[in-house]
Design an enzyme around this catalytic site. Structure first.
Site, PDB file in Angstrom:
ATOM      1  N   SER A 173       0.847  -1.181   0.000  1.00  0.00           N
ATOM      2  CA  SER A 173       0.000   0.000   0.000  1.00  0.00           C
ATOM      3  C   SER A 173       0.892   1.244   0.000  1.00  0.00           C
ATOM      4  CB  SER A 173      -0.961  -0.044   1.181  1.00  0.00           C
ATOM      5  OG  SER A 173      -2.020   0.851   1.007  1.00  0.00           O
ATOM      6  N   ASP A 435      -8.621  -5.340  -5.939  1.00  0.00           N
ATOM      7  CA  ASP A 435      -8.206  -4.187  -5.146  1.00  0.00           C
ATOM      8  C   ASP A 435      -8.406  -2.884  -5.917  1.00  0.00           C
ATOM      9  OD1 ASP A 435      -6.986  -2.401  -3.412  1.00  0.00           O
ATOM     10  OD2 ASP A 435      -4.941  -3.034  -3.936  1.00  0.00           O
ATOM     11  N   HIS A 460      -6.247  -6.321  -1.829  1.00  0.00           N
ATOM     12  CA  HIS A 460      -5.144  -5.478  -1.387  1.00  0.00           C
ATOM     13  C   HIS A 460      -4.067  -6.277  -0.660  1.00  0.00           C
ATOM     14  CE1 HIS A 460      -3.821  -1.368  -1.011  1.00  0.00           C
ATOM     15  NE2 HIS A 460      -3.736  -1.412   0.307  1.00  0.00           N
TER      16      HIS A 460
END
Length: 492
Positions: A173, A435, A460
């Site tokens: 991320s 995601d 994710h």
């Protein structure tokens, strides 16, 4: 992690304290495993928190102020001649589960790597300043964080005899972005990077996030996003009529009687409830169980099954049932949808404040670097009512940052890091098709030395979690592919 969707409501702050948002991160907030935050024991290994001295402002030589940054070491797999793996922390406390479990440790065991994790400044226990005032938050940025990483890597290498070792950066991320940019900006310090679910393009407006939510819901049941849209549209109409407020208060188990005085109030209600679907899509079947997180069996399938259940009532009633499920799962007595309460908490500058776990800090970074606002400005998504101005106004409400300053800051971020035109080598970009963050990431090879690993049907940071027998074959292949790349690059 987030990254985390990235604009967060009070409900989501509370909920996400229980959820895990990658290493971060979330970009958005992440939760903790129920580990002691000072010491973790696993298979005879004891991990103690350690502290590293950093400059407060790396870009001002006249400023001599310093602070202590938290880090962790796992040398269980280290062998002479092995590389050094550095896990980058993000927009939440360093999650110690990553020091004992996760795909990167599988790689470490095979390659004999020493593993380090550095907590991001202003998150977790790494407090550079006495509070979170806007004046102090000016020392919070990805650029300062990269300087932290560079100084940490340099000093640790010199003091521990690791100067000749090849260092590999890992992150998921927002930390995935940092991993890519660390290699980009400091190629002499970082040999390779694994930048998982990393948005490398900053954007003030990010309506594509909800477009991916639509497609991800449809991948489970084609009519699911249509039912969500019908429910959302019904709620939008009812919010226009004060006569419905008592019923809405009851339907969604609100903490106080619904009162809407501004557009910000109604937008906050709509975004909070849409967040149930956004969060589940982002983390769908991501194997957070290894953190001891409860309720991670809530998947896209679970939500779409509820939305398809006509026996519950019309789509609006089913929408309320989803909200009820989420609250019950995370033991929430009621739902606070008051924007004024949200603003009160987000402007609390104490380290003991309700948003100090990461909410105040991360939204500041979105206002000063990234944007990333998941607006309803696209017609190709299921929600309505929280357009870009709603997100931008929060920058003014919380930090007195103007829309002009925001736009300029995001443009500077892309100019500084290169956006999709990133020019480097030995960075791999894994992303999942479910995601929503893949819309700002790398899903096709930029060059042979900047490969993408696009994993169909995963969410994710899925490739970072420990492997499970029920993982889809493409996820297992993706993990293997990343390992083969690291093996190849460490020989270069």
């Amino acid at each position: 992690m987030a990254f985390q969707r990235y604009s967060v409501s009070l409900f989501e702050i509370t909920l996400l304290v229980l959820l895990f948002f990658c290493v971060h991160g979330e970009g958005r907030l992440k939760g903790f495993r129920k580990y002691d935050q000072v010491q973790v024991k696993s298979a005879g290994t004891v991990l103690e928190e350690q502290w590293f001295t950093q400059k407060l402002d790396h870009f001002n030589g006249a400023d001599s102020r310093v602070w202590k940054q938290r880090y962790f070491v796992n040398d269980k797999f280290y062998r002479s001649g092995g590389p050094v793996f550095l896990m980058i922390g993000g927009e939440g406390p360093a999650v110690l589960a990553w020091m004992v479990e996760g795909t990167w440790l599988t790689y470490a065991q095979k390659l004999g790597a020493l593993c380090l994790m550095l907590e991001h400044r202003f998150y977790g226990q790494s407090h550079p300043t006495v509070d979170l005032s806007t004046e102090n938050l000016r020392f919070l940025s990805s650029r300062q964080a990269l300087e932290d990483l560079a100084h940490f890597r340099t000093v640790m290498a010199e003091s521990k005899g690791l100067t000749e070792k090849k260092w590999v950066a890992f992150g998921g991320s927002y930390p995935g972005s940092l991993a890519a940019w660390f290699r980009l900006k400091y190629p002499h310090l970082v040999h390779a990077s694994v930048a998982t679910s990393a948005p490398i393009h900053a954007a003030v407006n990010f309506p594509e996030y909800l477009e991916v939510v639509w497609r991800s819901l449809a991948s489970e049941k084609p009519d699911c996003p249509l039912l969500v849209k019908k429910a959302s549209d019904t709620l939008v109409e009812r919010l226009k009529d004060p006569k419905t407020y008592d019923n809405i208060t009851k339907d969604f188990n609100l903490c106080s009687k619904l009162q809407l005085q501004t557009e910000m109030d109604s937008s906050y209600v709509l975004e909070t409830l849409a967040g149930n679907f956004m969060d589940v899509v982002q983390y769908n079947q991501d194997n957070r169980e290894f953190e001891g997180v409860v309720g991670t069996n809530i998947t896209i399938q679970v939500l779409c099954d509820i939305m398809a259940d006509a026996s519950l009532g019309d789509p609006y009633v089913r929408y309320a049932a989803v909200a009820c499920l989420m609250m019950n799962t995370f033991s929430m007595k009621c739902l606070d949808v008051s924007y004024s309460n949200y603003m009160r908490d987000m402007t609390n500058t104490s380290w003991d404040g309700p948003a100090a776990g990461g909410g105040r800090q991360w939204v500041y970074q979105t206002c000063t670097e990234f944007g990333f606002y998941q607006s309803t400005d696209s017609p190709n998504q299921p929600f309505d009512g929280f357009p870009l101005p709603y997100h931008v106004k929060q920058c003014a409400d919380f930090y007195n940052i103007s829309s002009k300053t925001l736009v300029e800051a995001v443009a500077q971020t892309n100019e500084h890091y290169g956006s999709y035109g990133i020019h480097s080598t030995r960075i791999v970009f894994p992303n999942g098709s479910i995601d929503p963050w893949h819309a700002l990431g790398v899903t096709l090879d930029i060059s042979p030395n900047l490969p993408a690993v696009f994993i169909k049907g995963t969410a994710h940071c899925a490739n970072m979690y420990p492997a499970r027998s029920q993982d889809p074959p493409q996820l297992a292949l993706a993990r293997d592919h990343v390992f083969l790349l690291l093996q190849q690059w460490l020989k270069q």
